[in-house]
Design a protein around this motif. Structure first.
Motif, PDB file in Angstrom:
ATOM      1  N   ARG A 329       0.886  -1.193  -0.088  1.00  0.00           N
ATOM      2  CA  ARG A 329       0.060  -0.049  -0.064  1.00  0.00           C
ATOM      3  C   ARG A 329       0.930   1.108  -0.014  1.00  0.00           C
ATOM      4  O   ARG A 329       0.530   2.241  -0.757  1.00  0.00           O
ATOM      5  CB  ARG A 329      -1.005  -0.032   1.108  1.00  0.00           C
ATOM      6  CG  ARG A 329      -1.813   1.293   1.313  1.00  0.00           C
ATOM      7  CD  ARG A 329      -2.710   1.146   2.333  1.00  0.00           C
ATOM      8  NE  ARG A 329      -3.789   2.266   2.338  1.00  0.00           N
ATOM      9  CZ  ARG A 329      -4.647   2.316   3.326  1.00  0.00           C
ATOM     10  NH1 ARG A 329      -4.822   1.268   4.266  1.00  0.00           N
ATOM     11  NH2 ARG A 329      -5.610   3.368   3.287  1.00  0.00           N
ATOM     12  N   SER A 330       1.801   1.516   0.806  1.00  0.00           N
ATOM     13  CA  SER A 330       2.895   2.500   0.834  1.00  0.00           C
ATOM     14  C   SER A 330       3.560   2.542  -0.567  1.00  0.00           C
ATOM     15  O   SER A 330       3.717   3.673  -1.045  1.00  0.00           O
ATOM     16  CB  SER A 330       3.902   2.122   2.030  1.00  0.00           C
ATOM     17  OG  SER A 330       3.189   2.075   3.325  1.00  0.00           O
ATOM     18  N   GLU A 332       2.316   1.859  -3.361  1.00  0.00           N
ATOM     19  CA  GLU A 332       1.274   2.391  -4.334  1.00  0.00           C
ATOM     20  C   GLU A 332       1.137   3.715  -4.021  1.00  0.00           C
ATOM     21  O   GLU A 332       0.869   4.502  -5.284  1.00  0.00           O
ATOM     22  CB  GLU A 332       0.199   1.345  -4.381  1.00  0.00           C
ATOM     23  CG  GLU A 332       0.356  -0.019  -4.964  1.00  0.00           C
ATOM     24  CD  GLU A 332      -0.958  -0.897  -4.491  1.00  0.00           C
ATOM     25  OE1 GLU A 332      -1.906  -0.551  -3.867  1.00  0.00           O
ATOM     26  OE2 GLU A 332      -1.007  -1.939  -5.170  1.00  0.00           O
ATOM     27  N   GLU A 333       0.986   4.094  -2.921  1.00  0.00           N
ATOM     28  CA  GLU A 333       0.620   5.534  -2.553  1.00  0.00           C
ATOM     29  C   GLU A 333       1.743   6.455  -2.846  1.00  0.00           C
ATOM     30  O   GLU A 333       1.528   7.660  -3.459  1.00  0.00           O
ATOM     31  CB  GLU A 333       0.441   5.635  -1.066  1.00  0.00           C
ATOM     32  CG  GLU A 333      -1.037   4.945  -0.500  1.00  0.00           C
ATOM     33  CD  GLU A 333      -1.152   5.170   0.800  1.00  0.00           C
ATOM     34  OE1 GLU A 333      -0.222   5.360   1.557  1.00  0.00           O
ATOM     35  OE2 GLU A 333      -2.316   4.881   1.389  1.00  0.00           O
ATOM     36  N   GLN A 335       3.714   5.832  -5.375  1.00  0.00           N
ATOM     37  CA  GLN A 335       4.044   5.430  -6.713  1.00  0.00           C
ATOM     38  C   GLN A 335       5.325   5.071  -7.265  1.00  0.00           C
ATOM     39  O   GLN A 335       6.122   5.742  -8.006  1.00  0.00           O
ATOM     40  CB  GLN A 335       3.608   6.553  -7.504  1.00  0.00           C
ATOM     41  CG  GLN A 335       1.963   6.633  -7.564  1.00  0.00           C
ATOM     42  CD  GLN A 335       1.562   8.081  -8.497  1.00  0.00           C
ATOM     43  OE1 GLN A 335       2.163   9.142  -8.859  1.00  0.00           O
ATOM     44  NE2 GLN A 335       0.210   7.950  -8.600  1.00  0.00           N
TER      45      GLN A 335
END
Length: 355
Positions: A329-330, A332-333, A335
């Motif tokens: 998640r980190s 992806e956040e 990018q």
């Protein structure tokens, strides 16, 4: 419960155990880890009296095991061992589990009661009449475990008890091991290659390498404070970096690693050559040079990203190599992508320095 003093063992001209000294406390789970060929199985076999050491002493509950045949038999009846590849009789599940009770002269009604209770515990109730050799690997291992613990041994020895099993079987066997330890107060000595399993189950651990017991301690001590670089390399996926101490100010150690200074906490003094160990999960990544309480902050570039379920391993260069472990998640956040510039930070207390 067990005390091993200056134990050595040879096979022909090869010394496989070298000066082993360790005390294993009553009621604890003691896990042996080490690479293949380190001597883990040999040590378990000597404790179980399946082999005799070349030299040294083994004590069980204060009594030296090797003093007389009669005493050895009495002590061995208070221990049980489960092997990595268990051997079961070509007989029913019931007869396999009941065997230790039959040779000890238990009455038929007591055998029926204890076997029934044990099969329910290992989730094999209803399997009584099935041939043990026709079951799956996980089921056979549960039969072996049931056979070992049905006579209520004070010491249970386990040699890679979950090797090559599916995750569900591993979870069940680990639960059975802990239940037997907690409910019966049994002392358990287990060898495993699975680091995470050792960390989950052990009260204390021993690292056996090249026949020597290099470090004994709690799982936290083994994984977070390895005694030397060999233990650090084996037990964790630490970032292990060579450096030289440039100065030490009131316990804050400044280590020069490829021209960059890493700050940690140690008693090493200027000029000493050391290794800096940082766990990947202790490294934080950010897109900007934001204010942080961490004493170590370095610009870095992403060389590689490896996705594994909810986690991502990020290989960095800053200019020394670093491996960071963050959540998917980190990643992806932020990018994150290969070639991107980021900042890597970690606290001085997260840095373990060894000589």
């Amino acid at each position: 419960m067990l005390k091993i003093v200056d134990l050595h063992h040879r096979y022909n001209f090869k010394e496989v155990l070298k000066g082993i000294n360790v005390e294993i406390k009553r009621g604890e789970v003691f896990v042996l880890i080490g690479p293949t060929g380190a001597g883990k199985t040999t040590l378990l076999r000597i404790i179980d009296q399946l082999e005799y050491p070349t030299s040294g002493r083994v004590y069980f509950d204060g009594k030296e095991i090797l003093t007389s045949p009669g005493l050895r038999l009495k002590i061995r009846r208070r221990m049980a061992m489960v092997f990595q590849k268990p051997v079961v009789f070509n007989a029913t599940v019931f007869d396999n589990v009941a065997y230790p009770l039959k040779v000890r002269g238990y009455r038929r009604k007591d055998i029926l009661r204890k076997v029934g209770k044990m099969l329910e515990m290992v989730e094999l109730k209803g399997y009584e009449k099935r041939n043990a050799r026709k079951l799956s690997g996980g089921e056979i291992q549960r039969i072996a475990l049931a056979q070992a613990v049905i006579s209520d041994p004070q010491v249970l020895l386990l040699d890679e008890p979950t090797a090559n099993l599916d995750p569900l079987s591993i979870d069940l066997i680990e639960k059975l091991i802990l239940d037997f330890n907690k409910k019966q107060g049994a002392t358990i000595v287990m060898a495993t290659h699975d680091m995470s399993q050792g960390e989950r189950l052990a009260d204390r651990m021993g690292v056996l390498m090249e026949g020597k017991l290099i470090q004994v301690g709690s799982p936290r001590e083994i994984f977070y404070n390895p005694k030397n670089v060999q233990v650090a390399q084996f037990t964790t996926r630490n970032n292990i970096l060579k450096g030289v101490v440039s100065q030490n100010e009131n316990g804050i150690t400044y280590v020069d690693v490829e021209g960059k200074i890493i700050e940690g906490v140690s008693s090493f003094q200027a000029g000493e050559r050391v290794y800096v160990c940082i766990k990947p999960e202790d490294i934080t990544l950010s897109l900007s040079k934001s204010r942080t309480s961490a004493r170590n902050l370095f610009p870095a570039r992403i060389n590689l990203m490896s996705f594994s379920g909810p986690l991502v391993e990020v290989e960095l260069r800053c200019p020394f190599p670093l491996l960071a472990l963050i959540t998917r998640r980190s990643a992806e956040e932020m990018q994150l992508r290969v070639g991107q510039k980021v900042y890597a930070s970690f606290k001085a207390t997260a840095v373990h320095i060894i000589g």
